[in-house]
Scaffold this active site. Sequence first.
Site, mmCIF file in Angstrom:
data_model
loop_
_atom_site.group_PDB
_atom_site.id
_atom_site.type_symbol
_atom_site.label_atom_id
_atom_site.label_comp_id
_atom_site.label_asym_id
_atom_site.label_seq_id
_atom_site.Cartn_x
_atom_site.Cartn_y
_atom_site.Cartn_z
ATOM 1 N N ARG A 1 0.789 -1.219 0.000
ATOM 2 C CA ARG A 1 0.000 0.000 0.000
ATOM 3 C C ARG A 1 0.827 1.277 0.000
ATOM 4 N NH1 ARG A 1 -2.718 -3.919 1.610
ATOM 5 N NH2 ARG A 1 -0.703 -4.467 2.466
ATOM 6 N N THR A 2 1.777 1.368 0.921
ATOM 7 C CA THR A 2 2.483 2.641 1.093
ATOM 8 C C THR A 2 3.312 2.957 -0.156
ATOM 9 O OG1 THR A 2 2.617 2.029 3.418
ATOM 10 C CG2 THR A 2 3.883 3.945 2.734
ATOM 11 N N LYS B 1 26.263 -3.008 -0.795
ATOM 12 C CA LYS B 1 27.723 -3.001 -1.011
ATOM 13 C C LYS B 1 28.425 -2.137 0.034
ATOM 14 C CE LYS B 1 26.982 -2.055 -5.563
ATOM 15 N NZ LYS B 1 27.275 -1.826 -6.995
ATOM 16 N N ARG C 1 11.135 3.870 3.328
ATOM 17 C CA ARG C 1 10.829 2.926 4.413
ATOM 18 C C ARG C 1 12.110 2.165 4.700
ATOM 19 N NH1 ARG C 1 5.750 -1.161 4.554
ATOM 20 N NH2 ARG C 1 4.774 0.823 5.128
HETATM 21 N N1 CP Z 1 -0.267 -0.161 5.850
HETATM 22 C C1 CP Z 1 0.939 -0.396 5.291
HETATM 23 O O1 CP Z 1 1.955 0.212 5.643
HETATM 24 O O2 CP Z 1 0.909 -1.322 4.297
HETATM 25 P P1 CP Z 1 2.171 -1.782 3.456
HETATM 26 O O3 CP Z 1 3.120 -2.478 4.388
HETATM 27 O O4 CP Z 1 1.618 -2.694 2.393
HETATM 28 O O5 CP Z 1 2.801 -0.551 2.867
#
Ligand code: CP
Length: 336
Positions: free
Chosen positions: A57-58, A86, A107
């Site tokens: 999603r994110t 690396k 992320r």
């Molecule tokens: N809610 C959420 O962060 O979903 P993802 O891990 O799929 O990005």
Amino acid sequence: MDFAGANILSVEQFERADIERIFSVADSMEPYALRHKVTRVLEGAILGNMFFEPSTRTRISFGCAFNLLGGEVRETTGFQSSAIAKGESLYDTARVLSGYSDVICMRHPGEGSVGEFSAASRVPVINGGDGANEHPSQALLDLYTIQKELRALGRTLNGLRIAMIGDLKYGRTVHSLSHLLCLFNDLHVVLISPDELAMPDEYVTKLRDHGHQVSVTSDLPNNISHVDIVYSTRIQEERFASKQEADSYRGRFRLNQAIYTKYCEPNTVIMHPLPRDSRADANELDNDLNQNPNLAIFRQADNGLLVRMALFAMILDVVEQVDKYARPVNWFHKRS
Ligand code: CP
């Protein structure tokens, strides 16, 4: 706050007026998210989308949000496809990638890593989740969804009763959401988890310090009877020392239609940041809830697009220009 050029690293940077502004801009993005109109306001801009942990999603919704505003997206997924494998540092990665992008979403499994990256970046950085710490855009879309769902029931956020369920220790979405809830008044927050996966004290204390009523329990059925929202979360197995340890908690807090009918008030809204763990031994939100009109999980995911479009428009300072670069869509679009 001044959004133009800002990093979005933690929900603690927001005041209530900031949230209201984000939600108002998110509302204005609906014609574009629903493909009633197209805008090219970010034509020529590039999003660097860097996801070093799994995401559906994110990652995709940040990418789609940028595309829907007319910009392009370049991605790295996983350490193995990046030069970090690396030995390249976050500092060097940030210096280099910020030369290629206008804004970066990231992320990373390390708590504070996105903040460290942003300090070296030459362009704004949005935290797409840093370990068990924070997931600010998720909390924004969660709160936006809560507000919309309550509005449909003739209610507002003030006086909200919410149960957060599951892995509250490692679940970054509930950490960020707890911070945001401190911007509102007179809430009743029920925290339901195994004792070992309880919400860390700092969040409980902060909620109480803001005057909210907070209950901490490991008993699900008797604590979802008087809430407006049940917000379920997954056991964050990637944060445990072993899969065996994570498995020992799996399936402890299942919600299905029979439990919902027996214990919840009519119209209790069911939320989950997703992914929900639908394996047979987990089944944390049973598929038999899929036809329940109060299951808001997919509306919640759709709202992520609106909120992320709003963040881009505000950070890149084009809110007032979005409609100027609009035109009708060329293609047939049907979504039920
Ligand atoms: N809610 C959420 O962060 O979903 P993802 O891990 O799929 O990005």
